[in-house]
Design a protein around this motif. Structure first.
Motif, PDB file in Angstrom:
ATOM      1  N   GLN A 309       0.805  -1.214   0.000  1.00 45.94           N
ATOM      2  CA  GLN A 309       0.000   0.000   0.000  1.00 45.94           C
ATOM      3  C   GLN A 309       0.844   1.273   0.000  1.00 45.94           C
ATOM      4  O   GLN A 309       0.463   2.272  -0.616  1.00 45.94           O
ATOM      5  CB  GLN A 309      -0.952  -0.009   1.202  1.00 45.94           C
ATOM      6  N   SER A 310       1.983   1.259   0.687  1.00 44.25           N
ATOM      7  CA  SER A 310       2.795   2.478   0.782  1.00 44.25           C
ATOM      8  C   SER A 310       3.770   2.646  -0.380  1.00 44.25           C
ATOM      9  O   SER A 310       4.045   3.766  -0.801  1.00 44.25           O
ATOM     10  CB  SER A 310       3.567   2.488   2.106  1.00 44.25           C
ATOM     11  N   ILE A 311       4.285   1.539  -0.912  1.00 44.82           N
ATOM     12  CA  ILE A 311       5.274   1.614  -1.994  1.00 44.82           C
ATOM     13  C   ILE A 311       4.628   1.352  -3.354  1.00 44.82           C
ATOM     14  O   ILE A 311       4.858   2.080  -4.322  1.00 44.82           O
ATOM     15  CB  ILE A 311       6.423   0.616  -1.764  1.00 44.82           C
ATOM     16  N   LEU A 312       3.804   0.304  -3.423  1.00 46.57           N
ATOM     17  CA  LEU A 312       3.173  -0.049  -4.702  1.00 46.57           C
ATOM     18  C   LEU A 312       1.837   0.669  -4.908  1.00 46.57           C
ATOM     19  O   LEU A 312       1.252   0.568  -5.978  1.00 46.57           O
ATOM     20  CB  LEU A 312       2.953  -1.567  -4.775  1.00 46.57           C
ATOM     21  N   HIS A 313       1.323   1.326  -3.848  1.00 49.54           N
ATOM     22  CA  HIS A 313       0.075   2.102  -3.899  1.00 49.54           C
ATOM     23  C   HIS A 313      -1.126   1.230  -4.259  1.00 49.54           C
ATOM     24  O   HIS A 313      -1.991   1.625  -5.039  1.00 49.54           O
ATOM     25  CB  HIS A 313       0.215   3.274  -4.879  1.00 49.54           C
ATOM     26  N   PHE A 314      -1.174   0.027  -3.672  1.00 45.77           N
ATOM     27  CA  PHE A 314      -2.309  -0.872  -3.863  1.00 45.77           C
ATOM     28  C   PHE A 314      -3.492  -0.386  -3.015  1.00 45.77           C
ATOM     29  O   PHE A 314      -3.307   0.207  -1.955  1.00 45.77           O
ATOM     30  CB  PHE A 314      -1.950  -2.290  -3.438  1.00 45.77           C
ATOM     31  N   THR A 315      -4.712  -0.683  -3.477  1.00 47.60           N
ATOM     32  CA  THR A 315      -5.887  -0.472  -2.653  1.00 47.60           C
ATOM     33  C   THR A 315      -6.009  -1.629  -1.655  1.00 47.60           C
ATOM     34  O   THR A 315      -5.277  -2.625  -1.748  1.00 47.60           O
ATOM     35  CB  THR A 315      -7.155  -0.428  -3.517  1.00 47.60           C
ATOM     36  N   ALA A 316      -6.951  -1.503  -0.710  1.00 47.49           N
ATOM     37  CA  ALA A 316      -7.157  -2.571   0.272  1.00 47.49           C
ATOM     38  C   ALA A 316      -7.551  -3.876  -0.428  1.00 47.49           C
ATOM     39  O   ALA A 316      -7.076  -4.957  -0.068  1.00 47.49           O
ATOM     40  CB  ALA A 316      -8.234  -2.159   1.270  1.00 47.49           C
ATOM     41  N   THR A 317      -8.409  -3.781  -1.437  1.00 46.97           N
ATOM     42  CA  THR A 317      -8.842  -4.978  -2.163  1.00 46.97           C
ATOM     43  C   THR A 317      -7.684  -5.614  -2.929  1.00 46.97           C
ATOM     44  O   THR A 317      -7.516  -6.839  -2.916  1.00 46.97           O
ATOM     45  CB  THR A 317      -9.976  -4.631  -3.140  1.00 46.97           C
ATOM     46  N   GLN A 318      -6.879  -4.798  -3.598  1.00 42.65           N
ATOM     47  CA  GLN A 318      -5.726  -5.325  -4.325  1.00 42.65           C
ATOM     48  C   GLN A 318      -4.727  -5.993  -3.390  1.00 42.65           C
ATOM     49  O   GLN A 318      -4.143  -7.029  -3.720  1.00 42.65           O
ATOM     50  CB  GLN A 318      -5.032  -4.187  -5.092  1.00 42.65           C
ATOM     51  N   THR A 319      -4.548  -5.403  -2.210  1.00 41.05           N
ATOM     52  CA  THR A 319      -3.640  -5.988  -1.225  1.00 41.05           C
ATOM     53  C   THR A 319      -4.160  -7.337  -0.756  1.00 41.05           C
ATOM     54  O   THR A 319      -3.398  -8.304  -0.609  1.00 41.05           O
ATOM     55  CB  THR A 319      -3.479  -5.052  -0.020  1.00 41.05           C
ATOM     56  N   GLY A 320      -5.466  -7.408  -0.527  1.00 39.98           N
ATOM     57  CA  GLY A 320      -6.056  -8.675  -0.120  1.00 39.98           C
ATOM     58  C   GLY A 320      -5.888  -9.753  -1.179  1.00 39.98           C
ATOM     59  O   GLY A 320      -5.576 -10.907  -0.875  1.00 39.98           O
ATOM     60  N   LEU A 321      -6.078  -9.387  -2.444  1.00 39.30           N
ATOM     61  CA  LEU A 321      -5.912 -10.353  -3.538  1.00 39.30           C
ATOM     62  C   LEU A 321      -4.462 -10.805  -3.658  1.00 39.30           C
ATOM     63  O   LEU A 321      -4.186 -11.938  -4.067  1.00 39.30           O
ATOM     64  CB  LEU A 321      -6.381  -9.720  -4.851  1.00 39.30           C
ATOM     65  N   LEU A 322      -3.526  -9.931  -3.310  1.00 41.63           N
ATOM     66  CA  LEU A 322      -2.109 -10.303  -3.337  1.00 41.63           C
ATOM     67  C   LEU A 322      -1.820 -11.415  -2.327  1.00 41.63           C
ATOM     68  O   LEU A 322      -1.008 -12.303  -2.581  1.00 41.63           O
ATOM     69  CB  LEU A 322      -1.261  -9.068  -3.015  1.00 41.63           C
ATOM     70  N   LEU A 323      -2.512 -11.370  -1.175  1.00 43.22           N
ATOM     71  CA  LEU A 323      -2.271 -12.348  -0.113  1.00 43.22           C
ATOM     72  C   LEU A 323      -3.080 -13.631  -0.288  1.00 43.22           C
ATOM     73  O   LEU A 323      -2.749 -14.660   0.304  1.00 43.22           O
ATOM     74  CB  LEU A 323      -2.619 -11.730   1.251  1.00 43.22           C
ATOM     75  N   ALA A 324      -4.143 -13.577  -1.082  1.00 46.68           N
ATOM     76  CA  ALA A 324      -5.057 -14.725  -1.205  1.00 46.68           C
ATOM     77  C   ALA A 324      -4.389 -16.009  -1.703  1.00 46.68           C
ATOM     78  O   ALA A 324      -4.655 -17.091  -1.160  1.00 46.68           O
ATOM     79  CB  ALA A 324      -6.239 -14.342  -2.105  1.00 46.68           C
ATOM     80  N   PRO A 325      -3.532 -15.989  -2.748  1.00 52.42           N
ATOM     81  CA  PRO A 325      -2.912 -17.246  -3.195  1.00 52.42           C
ATOM     82  C   PRO A 325      -2.087 -17.930  -2.112  1.00 52.42           C
ATOM     83  O   PRO A 325      -2.063 -19.165  -2.030  1.00 52.42           O
ATOM     84  CB  PRO A 325      -2.022 -16.797  -4.370  1.00 52.42           C
ATOM     85  N   GLY A 326      -1.425 -17.147  -1.264  1.00 52.60           N
ATOM     86  CA  GLY A 326      -0.661 -17.730  -0.164  1.00 52.60           C
ATOM     87  C   GLY A 326      -1.568 -18.434   0.831  1.00 52.60           C
ATOM     88  O   GLY A 326      -1.224 -19.501   1.359  1.00 52.60           O
ATOM     89  N   ALA A 327      -2.742 -17.840   1.096  1.00 53.81           N
ATOM     90  CA  ALA A 327      -3.706 -18.476   1.994  1.00 53.81           C
ATOM     91  C   ALA A 327      -4.211 -19.788   1.399  1.00 53.81           C
ATOM     92  O   ALA A 327      -4.371 -20.792   2.106  1.00 53.81           O
ATOM     93  CB  ALA A 327      -4.881 -17.526   2.253  1.00 53.81           C
ATOM     94  N   LEU A 328      -4.453 -19.799   0.087  1.00 53.49           N
ATOM     95  CA  LEU A 328      -4.896 -21.026  -0.579  1.00 53.49           C
ATOM     96  C   LEU A 328      -3.814 -22.088  -0.523  1.00 53.49           C
ATOM     97  O   LEU A 328      -4.098 -23.275  -0.290  1.00 53.49           O
ATOM     98  CB  LEU A 328      -5.272 -20.711  -2.027  1.00 53.49           C
ATOM     99  N   ALA A 329      -2.556 -21.676  -0.713  1.00 56.38           N
ATOM    100  CA  ALA A 329      -1.437 -22.621  -0.633  1.00 56.38           C
ATOM    101  C   ALA A 329      -1.345 -23.236   0.760  1.00 56.38           C
ATOM    102  O   ALA A 329      -1.056 -24.427   0.912  1.00 56.38           O
ATOM    103  CB  ALA A 329      -0.132 -21.914  -0.988  1.00 56.38           C
TER     104      ALA A 329
END
Length: 531
Positions: A309-329
């Motif tokens: 969010q601070s460096i890549l300027h992701f939104t909250a939803t985009q940040t959540g989607l970034l973490l989702a594959p790791g949770a699935l793994a």
């Protein structure tokens, strides 16, 4: 005449363990309660800005929405064994679910910040009764040879929850408003209550437990010590740690309360928290390692959303989607490993996970300002998988060897160390992030001088660019200096994130000697010699 033993029939209870379909219904019930608690630990984080604007609070004030939940949660976790014995395991678990659901409604309906904070305290107190008690219920329900898959079902929620929380929170906050991060608990809370009422085993011997004297002094000392330490960890960085008299005073109170708590629990006949379970070497070493795992599970994970969010300027939803594959793994690996547990030495699996986590952290340490989603995808997926290699075998190696009657108390202590480990990890990494950023900035600015050809070339290029947009020479020069300053700040921030990823990796590598004190885990393990 010889007789052959028949396998237990559906729903049969033998030697205190449940057989047949009912045990899986119990597993789903307990795991659902645990997932609700874990998700609510992180789901609020992405909505704090919206809550602040809606309720007219400052950044410092709205932070207590998270802090209040954390403090209440860790105070209750070690008391879950006593509360379960006193009121009955089924009764207490259902009460916690009902209280958690009602508190969620109160949070969603809050019209001001004090009401929201009070509701979060109630939610944290009830949530604390779900996590440790859920794990204890599974150990007491499944026979030893099936503990691996049972703990895998439980572990899916505990490991995936911290990643699911921000993802779900981002969607709900952006789409429906922040109040829905609490209202979403209502249908799942009701479902969990109904399932617990139907499937959990009936309580026994409640009257005998209730005739015992309540250890009010132990409870008070526990609340003072753990509450003080958790507040220090949550608020220390904001108040510049021991430069604040508030933080210094709470630290002294925390240590004093801890000393009195230990003295009280070891000297009373019926303690609120049975510290004597730590005589089991596997639990003592496992709980210590659980704290380190908490640092990796929660501490390292907290840094990724901040970077996004601070460096890549992701939104909250985009940040959540970034973490989702790791949770699935994590979920997939947990189920696969659950079927193999007991066949492989737990210490080898934990060591593999720790080494794998070290490698992942050093992968993440290679980030740059140009890092994108594709660069973070595989390291985060690998992190989700290797975390499971530590979480599941560690739970089995720490708790499975203990006598069944001590599992509940041991589970409370074990889960407490993981939660506190996460708080310690976040506190240390937040402070380190801030100080390393200042350190890197101080080094980078030494290269920005009027005598440096590259600096002058960059400054002239930017100034000319702004002048080309119709800005006068003086303002163009100032804006060019501002861009260079922002570039330095961004580079310093990226370097500081790389530093904390390396620190987490080194911590996991240095934790390997603790494995020498653990047992092999597996089914049917006997309790190790007390020390």
């Amino acid at each position: 005449m010889t007789t052959t033993s028949k396998p237990p029939t559906s729903h049969q209870v033998l030697a205190g363990y449940v057989y047949g379909p009912r045990k899986w219904a119990i597993a789903l019930t307990a795991s659902l309660g645990a997932i609700l608690e874990v998700i609510d630990t992180s789901i609020v984080n992405v909505a704090l800005t919206d809550i602040q604007a809606s309720l007219g609070a400052t950044i410092t004030e709205v932070g207590w929405v998270v802090t209040a939940y954390g403090i209440a949660n860790v105070i209750l976790i070690p008391l879950t064994a006593w509360l379960g014995d006193y009121f009955g395991k089924k009764t207490y678990f259902i009460f916690s679910l009902i209280g958690f659901t009602i508190a969620s409604i109160m949070c969603g309906l809050s019209s001001n910040l004090p009401m929201l904070i009070i509701s979060r305290i109630i939610q944290g107190l009830c949530g604390g009764g779900l996590l440790a008690k859920a794990q204890a219920i599974l150990f007491e329900t499944f026979p030893p040879q099936e503990q691996g898959i049972a703990q895998a079902v439980f572990g899916v929620g505990v490991i995936a929850g911290p990643a699911i929380g921000p993802t779900l929170g981002g969607y709900l906050t952006d789409g429906l408003g922040w109040r829905w991060i609490f209202f979403v608990n209502i249908p799942f809370g009701i479902l969990a209550v109904v399932m617990a009422w139907i499937f959990l085993l009936k309580d026994k011997n409640k009257d005998e437990q209730r005739n015992r004297t309540v250890d009010w002094w132990g409870i008070a000392f526990l609340a003072i010590s753990i509450g003080s330490f958790q507040t220090v960890l949550e608020e220390g960085q904001k108040d510049y740690w021991f430069e604040s008299s508030f933080i210094s005073t709470l630290t002294v109170v925390g240590f004093l309360g801890l000393g009195l708590f230990i003295w009280r629990e070891l000297s009373t006949k019926h303690p609120a928290v049975n510290l004597r379970v730590l005589r089991h070497r596997s639990l003592a070493a496992g709980s210590l390692y659980s704290g380190i795992l908490g640092m990796g599970l929660y501490g390292a994970l907290f840094a990724v959303p901040i970077f996004a969010q601070s460096i890549l300027h992701f939104t909250a939803t985009q940040t959540g989607l970034l973490l989702a594959p790791g949770a699935l793994a994590s979920a997939v690996t947990m189920i696969m490993l659950g079927k193999l547990s007991g066949k492989v030495d737990a210490r080898l699996l934990i060591a593999s996970g720790a080494i794998g986590m070290t490698l992942v952290m050093f992968q993440l340490a290679s980030i740059t300002p140009q890092t994108g989603t594709e660069d973070l995808f595989w390291p985060l997926v690998e992190r989700g998988a290797v975390t499971v290699l530590m979480f599941l075998p560690l739970s089995l190696a720490s708790l499975a060897p203990l006598p069944k009657e001590e599992i509940s108390a041991a589970s409370g202590f074990y889960n407490l160390t993981r939660q506190l480990g996460g708080s310690v990890g976040i506190a240390i990494l937040t402070t380190l992030l801030d100080r390393r950023e200042a350190f890197h900035r101080a080094i980078l600015v030494t290269h920005i001088t009027p005598y440096d050809p590259q600096t002058n070339q960059r400054l002239d290029l930017l100034t000319g660019l702004f002048e080309g947009r119709g800005i006068d020479a003086v303002r163009a020069h100032k804006q060019a200096l501002t861009v260079i300053d922002q570039t330095i700040n961004q580079q310093a921030a990226v370097l500081s994130f790389a530093d904390i990823f390396r620190v987490v990796g080194v911590v996991f590598l240095c934790s390997l000697p603790l494995l020498l004190f653990l047992g092999k885990g597996g089914s049917g393990a006997k309790a190790p010699t007390a020390h």
